[in-house]
Design an enzyme around this catalytic site. Sequence first.
Site, PDB file in Angstrom:
ATOM      1  N   SER A 189      -1.607  -6.909   1.197  1.00  0.00           N
ATOM      2  CA  SER A 189      -1.313  -5.917   0.131  1.00  0.00           C
ATOM      3  C   SER A 189      -0.377  -6.419  -0.792  1.00  0.00           C
ATOM      4  CB  SER A 189      -0.946  -4.723   0.854  1.00  0.00           C
ATOM      5  OG  SER A 189      -1.039  -3.756  -0.184  1.00  0.00           O
ATOM      6  N   ASP A 341     -11.352   0.033  -1.751  1.00  0.00           N
ATOM      7  CA  ASP A 341     -10.097  -0.268  -1.826  1.00  0.00           C
ATOM      8  C   ASP A 341      -9.896  -0.383  -3.249  1.00  0.00           C
ATOM      9  OD1 ASP A 341      -7.438  -1.223  -1.977  1.00  0.00           O
ATOM     10  OD2 ASP A 341      -8.007  -3.185  -0.992  1.00  0.00           O
ATOM     11  N   HIS A 371      -8.326  -0.092   2.440  1.00  0.00           N
ATOM     12  CA  HIS A 371      -7.025  -1.074   2.296  1.00  0.00           C
ATOM     13  C   HIS A 371      -6.102  -0.732   3.510  1.00  0.00           C
ATOM     14  CE1 HIS A 371      -4.106  -3.043  -0.465  1.00  0.00           C
ATOM     15  NE2 HIS A 371      -3.371  -2.148   0.408  1.00  0.00           N
TER      16      HIS A 371
END
Length: 401
Positions: A189, A341, A371
């Site tokens: 991320s 995502d 995600h």
Amino acid sequence: MGYKTLCFGFFCILLAYCFYLPVPEDVEEAWKVRTISAILKMSSFMGTIGEYIGLLKYEDILVMLSTVHFTKPVSDENITVIDTKFSNIPVRLYLPKRKSERQRPAVIFIHGGAFVLGSYKMAAYDDLNRWTANKLGAVVVGIDYRLAPKYLFPAALEDCVYTIKFFLQKNILAKYRVDPTRICIMGDSSGGTLAATVTQLLQNDPNFKDKIKAQALMYPGLQSLDTLLPSHQEYQHGPILTREMIIKLASLYVTEDKDLFQAALRNEHMPTESRHLFKFVNWSDFLPEKYKKSYVYTDPVLGKLNASYPVLVDSRLSPLIVNDTQLQSLPLTYIVTCEHDLLRDDSLIYISRLRNVGVKVTHEHIEKGIHGALSFTRAPIFLNLGLKIRDKYINWLEENL
Ligand SMILES: *[C@@H]1O[C@H](CO)[C@@H](O)[C@H](O)[C@H]1NC(C)=O
Ligand SMILES: *[C@@H]1O[C@H](CO)[C@@H](O)[C@H](O)[C@H]1NC(C)=O
Ligand SMILES: *[C@@H]1O[C@H](CO)[C@@H](O)[C@H](O)[C@H]1NC(C)=O
Ligand SMILES: *[C@@H]1O[C@H](CO)[C@@H](O)[C@H](O)[C@H]1NC(C)=O
């Protein structure tokens, strides 16, 4: 009203939220994904209200949730785990106990959390790093860089750069018996944003060129110029991340001033002099047809925000906006994207651009994925998807590092 009543109240709202929240039809482990999304949305909602009435800051509840599962450095039969400092920045080291004739590969791990939360101490990351060290016989280095909003850009990045440069010194690599030709930087991320940026910076620094063998980027955000890529629109309400949540958190890395957040929500935050950078993030040019769906490209609206934030045109915040010359020399790259995502298209654009200039990219696209799965591998929110992604990534490392 008693504490129990209050908890029961929250539980009922959460349950109702879970039933109400739609998730994509084909998403794996739909009920768990619903539950995680509902918890995050409720925390975000309560943060917004709490901030409005002056009780707490928006990010406080999310930060608190991330600290629930913090681990201590516990060694086991296979791995010695140590918390220490590199260049005054906290790191956690995973050192395999198994004797080995060869020097070891190394993986540098940069955690996620939108620059505002997270730590290598989170149990899911601790598991992942332990697993990586054990499976590969690798030295793993987790970095606890400084977080926003207390420390603004480029604090997080600088901490990662200093730590990695410290680690790359000959005597330090020798101390941990690391093979200097087998080092990978991995981030998930926002950690992926940092990993991509650090890799670019090192590769374009004559003293560190070619010292990194590979980069592994797990569903990273890679730009902040355009907040309306097709995936940003398609998944603006989740699952997991919502557009508002991610813009709110990530803008805290730049400023606590709400103007930026409001302008970025409208996608009207970029200054006039940034026009020439949009060609690097133009999804109309770089997204595979399949992902454009029925979205229509519109040119950016510039110069609407009065305050000026030079960082918005800085490639150290948006690694996607470097030119092709700077991309060309990047090392072997592994990128995981998940279909459902919000940040998906950032990576898809990066992959197109990297491949266009001849960088070798392994792209793992998880068709039913969401995600952040790597950070949901611990009870009570355990996603098999997280382990699936972990195993694919470890396989890739075994073959390529
Ligand atoms: C140690 O490594 C062995 C072999 O990979 C594995 O079976 C065992 O579960 C590991 N122990 C721990 C505590 O992870
Ligand atoms: C983006 O790409 C489209 C299609 O190639 C083009 O028409 C448009 O002018 C481009 N916009 C920018 C800002 O690069
Ligand atoms: C921006 O600045 C102009 C001129 O100083 C002012 O009229 C306008 O209200 C400002 N806009 C915002 C959103 O602050
Ligand atoms: C690419 O960017 C670098 C750094 O900003 C610059 O020095 C170089 O001239 C640029 N190359 C091209 C072809 O634009």
